[in-house]
Scaffold this active site. Sequence first.
Site: not given
Length: 385
Positions: A154, A191
């Site tokens: 992220h 993910d």
Amino acid sequence: MKKAVLIFYDARMLGHEPSGWDTQHPEWSDAVKAMIAHQYPEASLETYAYPERPERLTAIVERLKAEPVDGQGWRVPMPVTHAQLQRVHSVEYLAYIESLVGASGWLAQDTTAVSPESVVAARLAAGAGISAIEAIASGEGRHTFCIVRPPGHHASTDDARGFCLYNNIAVAAMHAREVLGFRRVMIWDWDMHHGNGTQDIFYDRPDVLVVDSHCEAPFYPGTGKLTETGTGAGVGYHLNVPFPRGSGNAALLDVLEQVVRPAARAFRPELILISAGFDCHYLDQTCAMDETGFAALTQHMCALAQEVCDDRLVVMLEGGYNAQALSDSAHATVRALAGETITDINVLPVDEGRAAVAEAARFHADTIAALGRPSAPPDRTSGSR
Ligand SMILES: [Zn+2]
């Protein structure tokens, strides 16, 4: 056939331990309250604990020590250098993160905080992928597994988000490109969350192909639509595969068979990296995979790596917040990396993710076919391996 698996881990990554809540810091309290209200509407300040906690790693490491996999070998990663980070992050952002050494604080309203040892942990997490690729390039091993935190996918060029400080997999990919001379690198981010940071970093590059399968928006971080396929020279080198909550092993195996494998065969990467979050595990309560699915994905990726890139494969931990799920899934992944064959895969009676994956595969079909054109992608840098 048994294979060596090099495992990169350093206990100093346990020193990253944000409390996320400190009555001595009322300004944090407000930030935490806002974050909990936004991200965890069913939680409360009394029950909230920073989910990205040291036990995530100890659950994996203790399991691998209690039940060692034939062929596993432990390695200590080198901490990342400033120059290595600078290939991915801005100078201003790096100075900001460095200023947090020894400090505690809340960085991003959406989830991210630091404790005094966090930056030391982040340097090791970002260095682990480089150490793994160096080991591969030197011939020490082929299959590598990086047990790291904080996670990375992220984090963008100049922003910390989603528990992430440095984008570990991007730093590794850029080292492979610019120092070791690997011309084409492929990343599969499996993910549960979209790797918005990895997308931002490589969005305009044709030399790093990213496939990202994830729970569809508006699920966190809200990005990763099918139509986000790259910009400029990078158009066609970013393949998002969004799927609904509740998707299971069959849906992720479809991602592999319908998108990842054909893309790899067309793109011909010289190295494959996996952003391996284990939060699609049913114990994380949003999707419905289990450890047999992660084992199967890994087994197929080993075969694919052998076929297209001389078996060069790095598996790097991203998310996953249930200790049992992490322990079971990581152990199954290492067993698959070591060559264990998985035959029993649990599948749901109905896996609603499969239709979404089939739609994504249709959407990307022409793009994937174009990856095989001789003009793509150029050899942008020189280097020896
Ligand atoms: Zn995640």
